[in-house]
Design a protein around this motif. Structure first.
Motif, PDB file in Angstrom:
ATOM      1  N   ILE A 240      84.306  57.609  24.361  1.00  0.00           N
ATOM      2  CA  ILE A 240      83.966  56.716  25.322  1.00  0.00           C
ATOM      3  C   ILE A 240      82.748  55.998  24.814  1.00  0.00           C
ATOM      4  CG2 ILE A 240      83.063  56.600  27.732  1.00  0.00           C
ATOM      5  CD1 ILE A 240      85.785  57.848  27.449  1.00  0.00           C
ATOM      6  N   ILE A 241      82.673  54.694  25.037  1.00  0.00           N
ATOM      7  CA  ILE A 241      81.704  53.777  24.760  1.00  0.00           C
ATOM      8  C   ILE A 241      81.088  53.568  26.027  1.00  0.00           C
ATOM      9  CG2 ILE A 241      80.621  51.751  23.409  1.00  0.00           C
ATOM     10  CD1 ILE A 241      83.143  51.571  21.928  1.00  0.00           C
TER      11      ILE A 241
ATOM     12  N   LEU B  45      80.193  63.268  30.929  1.00  0.00           N
ATOM     13  CA  LEU B  45      81.735  62.929  29.900  1.00  0.00           C
ATOM     14  C   LEU B  45      81.441  63.811  29.406  1.00  0.00           C
ATOM     15  CD1 LEU B  45      80.656  58.921  29.461  1.00  0.00           C
ATOM     16  CD2 LEU B  45      82.820  60.043  30.649  1.00  0.00           C
ATOM     17  N   ALA B  46      80.340  64.421  28.757  1.00  0.00           N
ATOM     18  CA  ALA B  46      80.460  65.552  27.525  1.00  0.00           C
ATOM     19  C   ALA B  46      81.240  66.690  28.144  1.00  0.00           C
ATOM     20  CB  ALA B  46      78.987  65.923  27.303  1.00  0.00           C
ATOM     21  N   ASP B  47      81.102  66.862  29.574  1.00  0.00           N
ATOM     22  CA  ASP B  47      81.669  68.113  30.373  1.00  0.00           C
ATOM     23  C   ASP B  47      83.169  68.056  30.322  1.00  0.00           C
ATOM     24  OD1 ASP B  47      79.227  69.729  30.625  1.00  0.00           O
ATOM     25  OD2 ASP B  47      79.062  69.150  32.614  1.00  0.00           O
TER      26      ASP B  47
ATOM     27  N   LYS C 130      87.007  67.747  29.423  1.00  0.00           N
ATOM     28  CA  LYS C 130      87.832  68.276  28.090  1.00  0.00           C
ATOM     29  C   LYS C 130      88.677  66.774  27.661  1.00  0.00           C
ATOM     30  CE  LYS C 130      91.681  69.902  30.642  1.00  0.00           C
ATOM     31  NZ  LYS C 130      91.892  68.530  31.366  1.00  0.00           N
ATOM     32  N   ASP C 131      88.477  65.877  28.052  1.00  0.00           N
ATOM     33  CA  ASP C 131      89.408  64.502  27.836  1.00  0.00           C
ATOM     34  C   ASP C 131      88.465  63.719  27.000  1.00  0.00           C
ATOM     35  OD1 ASP C 131      91.631  65.212  29.238  1.00  0.00           O
ATOM     36  OD2 ASP C 131      90.729  64.206  30.788  1.00  0.00           O
ATOM     37  N   VAL C 132      87.095  64.269  26.579  1.00  0.00           N
ATOM     38  CA  VAL C 132      86.349  63.550  25.739  1.00  0.00           C
ATOM     39  C   VAL C 132      85.816  64.343  24.659  1.00  0.00           C
ATOM     40  CG1 VAL C 132      84.038  62.280  25.858  1.00  0.00           C
ATOM     41  CG2 VAL C 132      85.340  62.067  28.039  1.00  0.00           C
ATOM     42  N   ASP C 133      85.893  63.455  23.544  1.00  0.00           N
ATOM     43  CA  ASP C 133      85.577  64.200  22.290  1.00  0.00           C
ATOM     44  C   ASP C 133      84.408  63.797  21.755  1.00  0.00           C
ATOM     45  OD1 ASP C 133      88.064  65.680  21.752  1.00  0.00           O
ATOM     46  OD2 ASP C 133      88.957  63.813  21.677  1.00  0.00           O
ATOM     47  N   GLY C 134      83.886  62.399  22.077  1.00  0.00           N
ATOM     48  CA  GLY C 134      82.694  61.942  21.392  1.00  0.00           C
ATOM     49  C   GLY C 134      82.362  60.917  22.329  1.00  0.00           C
ATOM     50  N   ILE C 135      81.112  60.373  22.203  1.00  0.00           N
ATOM     51  CA  ILE C 135      80.322  59.331  23.197  1.00  0.00           C
ATOM     52  C   ILE C 135      79.645  58.446  22.220  1.00  0.00           C
ATOM     53  CG2 ILE C 135      78.741  58.782  25.081  1.00  0.00           C
ATOM     54  CD1 ILE C 135      79.623  61.768  26.047  1.00  0.00           C
ATOM     55  N   VAL C 136      79.662  57.145  22.324  1.00  0.00           N
ATOM     56  CA  VAL C 136      78.944  56.049  21.666  1.00  0.00           C
ATOM     57  C   VAL C 136      78.095  55.410  22.876  1.00  0.00           C
ATOM     58  CG1 VAL C 136      79.027  54.109  20.517  1.00  0.00           C
ATOM     59  CG2 VAL C 136      80.632  55.910  19.706  1.00  0.00           C
TER      60      VAL C 136
ATOM     61  N   LYS D  87      79.349  68.068  21.408  1.00  0.00           N
ATOM     62  CA  LYS D  87      80.079  67.144  21.081  1.00  0.00           C
ATOM     63  C   LYS D  87      79.193  65.827  20.696  1.00  0.00           C
ATOM     64  CE  LYS D  87      83.547  67.863  24.745  1.00  0.00           C
ATOM     65  NZ  LYS D  87      84.257  67.405  25.880  1.00  0.00           N
ATOM     66  N   PRO D  88      79.706  64.862  19.377  1.00  0.00           N
ATOM     67  CA  PRO D  88      78.996  63.826  19.013  1.00  0.00           C
ATOM     68  C   PRO D  88      78.426  62.595  20.081  1.00  0.00           C
ATOM     69  CG  PRO D  88      80.803  64.357  17.498  1.00  0.00           C
ATOM     70  CD  PRO D  88      81.056  64.988  18.916  1.00  0.00           C
ATOM     71  N   ILE D  89      77.187  62.548  20.154  1.00  0.00           N
ATOM     72  CA  ILE D  89      76.658  61.500  20.718  1.00  0.00           C
ATOM     73  C   ILE D  89      75.853  60.473  19.705  1.00  0.00           C
ATOM     74  CG2 ILE D  89      74.947  60.910  22.453  1.00  0.00           C
ATOM     75  CD1 ILE D  89      75.254  63.690  23.664  1.00  0.00           C
TER      76      ILE D  89
END
Ligand SMILES: NC(=O)CC[C@H](N)C(=O)O
Length: 334
Positions: A10-11, A82-84, A86-92, A115-117
């Motif tokens: 997700i961006i 978003l980090a919570d 399960k459909d999100v692997d990383g956040i930009v 998860k990567p931020i």
């Protein structure tokens, strides 16, 4: 079926030069920040879809010098939601570069996730020749979607480098090589693949004692800049405006002018926390009781955190404690 094997990134867009636009391709420095929406930015880099399933969200559209504590909390809460998932692997997070280092450090302290931020910006608007935003964004998505970036804290991808969100700072405002850490980058991104060389040593994200979900508001913390012939006007004004802590943006090793010392001693007795940092350009290094008797004065030192990062930690720390010894512990550990 191919989509199922790719990470979901997700961006979150907040504005800045990476969303900026100028009148002509020759305008690399004269332009308006925070003009272009996230969907257009994503559409401008079709190669993103080879790295990840990418979705954009416009959280705000501002130049980062105007980011408020409320904006920080709003962004931090959305990142945590978003980090919570399960459909999100990383956040930009796309961000203006002026306060990017502050937001990256804030998220480092308060996001309880491995998860990567990845926080990213650019030095030239997308309309300029040799614009750097496309590649910076591509690199950010590559890192955010990678398994190797997990558990490494909040990261910043600028100029092909992977920097620690805690350490990195904007060192110059005209080169694309603008973001540096006094302790060096953690790695490099080349053609969408990350190469790692070191790990952050300070407490962050999963290991942090702070959690965005517990923070309702941030206290007033101000910064006063030191220089030759300085007087105590700024310190007194900050205290009068209700500052719970004052970051002394000191010369050298956080030294304090003799014209200011008695005021800071008196403010501490009145309950204001005094935090000594340094504004030297390549990164300060402030030690307790070196230069000033911090034990006697009951002051705190910011160690290697620059004044603007010290403000972030002081605000977050003060949501948990008013004790100067606890504050000092936090300044060593984060
Ligand atoms: N390079 C930049 O992103 C600076 C643009 C603007 N001042 C900001 O921080 O948003």
């Amino acid at each position: 079926q191919e989509a199922a094997t790719k990470p979901n990134v997700i961006i979150l867009a907040t504005g800045g030069t990476i969303a900026g636009a100028g009148a002509s391709a020759a305008n690399s420095a004269t332009y308006t920040a925070a003009k272009v929406g996230i969907d257009k930015l994503i559409a401008g880099v079709p190669e993103l879809s080879q790295l990840a399933n990418v979705r954009g969200e416009q959280v705000m559209q501002i130049a980062s010098e105007s980011i408020t504590n409320e904006n920080l909390l709003q962004l931090g809460r959305r990142v945590a939601e978003l980090a919570d998932s399960k459909d999100v692997d990383g956040i930009v997070i796309t961000h203006g570069t002026d306060t990017l280092e502050e937001t990256a450090y804030f998220l480092t302290l308060v996001e309880k996730t491995d998860k990567p931020i990845v926080v990213v910006g650019s030095m030239r608007p997308g309309t300029a020749m040799s614009a750097d935003g496309m590649l910076n964004l591509y690199n950010a998505v590559a890192v955010a979607g990678s398994k190797e970036a997990r558990g490494k804290g909040v990261l910043v991808t600028m100029n092909d480098e992977i920097q620690s969100g805690r350490d990195v700072s904007k060192m110059i405002n005209i080169k694309t090589e603008a973001f540096k850490s006094p302790w060096g980058p953690l790695g490099m991104v080349v053609e969408g693949k990350s190469y790692w060389f070191r790990l952050p040593a300070k407490r962050h994200t999963m290991d942090s004692e702070f959690d965005i979900k517990d923070i309702k508001s941030l206290p007033n913390v101000g910064i006063a800049y030191s220089y030759g012939n300085v007087d105590d006007t700024a310190y007194k004004a900050l205290a009068q405006s209700g500052a719970k802590a004052i970051i002394h943006a000191g010369t050298g090793n956080g030294s304090v002018a003799s014209s200011v010392v008695p005021t800071l001693q008196a403010l501490r007795k009145d309950g204001v926390q005094i935090i000594r940092s340094s504004h030297v350009n390549n990164g300060g290094f402030v030690l307790r009781n070196a230069e000033q008797p911090d034990d006697k004065n009951d002051w705190v030192v910011a160690h290697d955190l620059n004044p603007q990062k010290a403000r972030i930690l002081a605000m977050v720390a003060l949501t948990k404690t008013q004790d100067s010894k606890e504050l000092q512990r936090m300044f060593w550990e984060y």
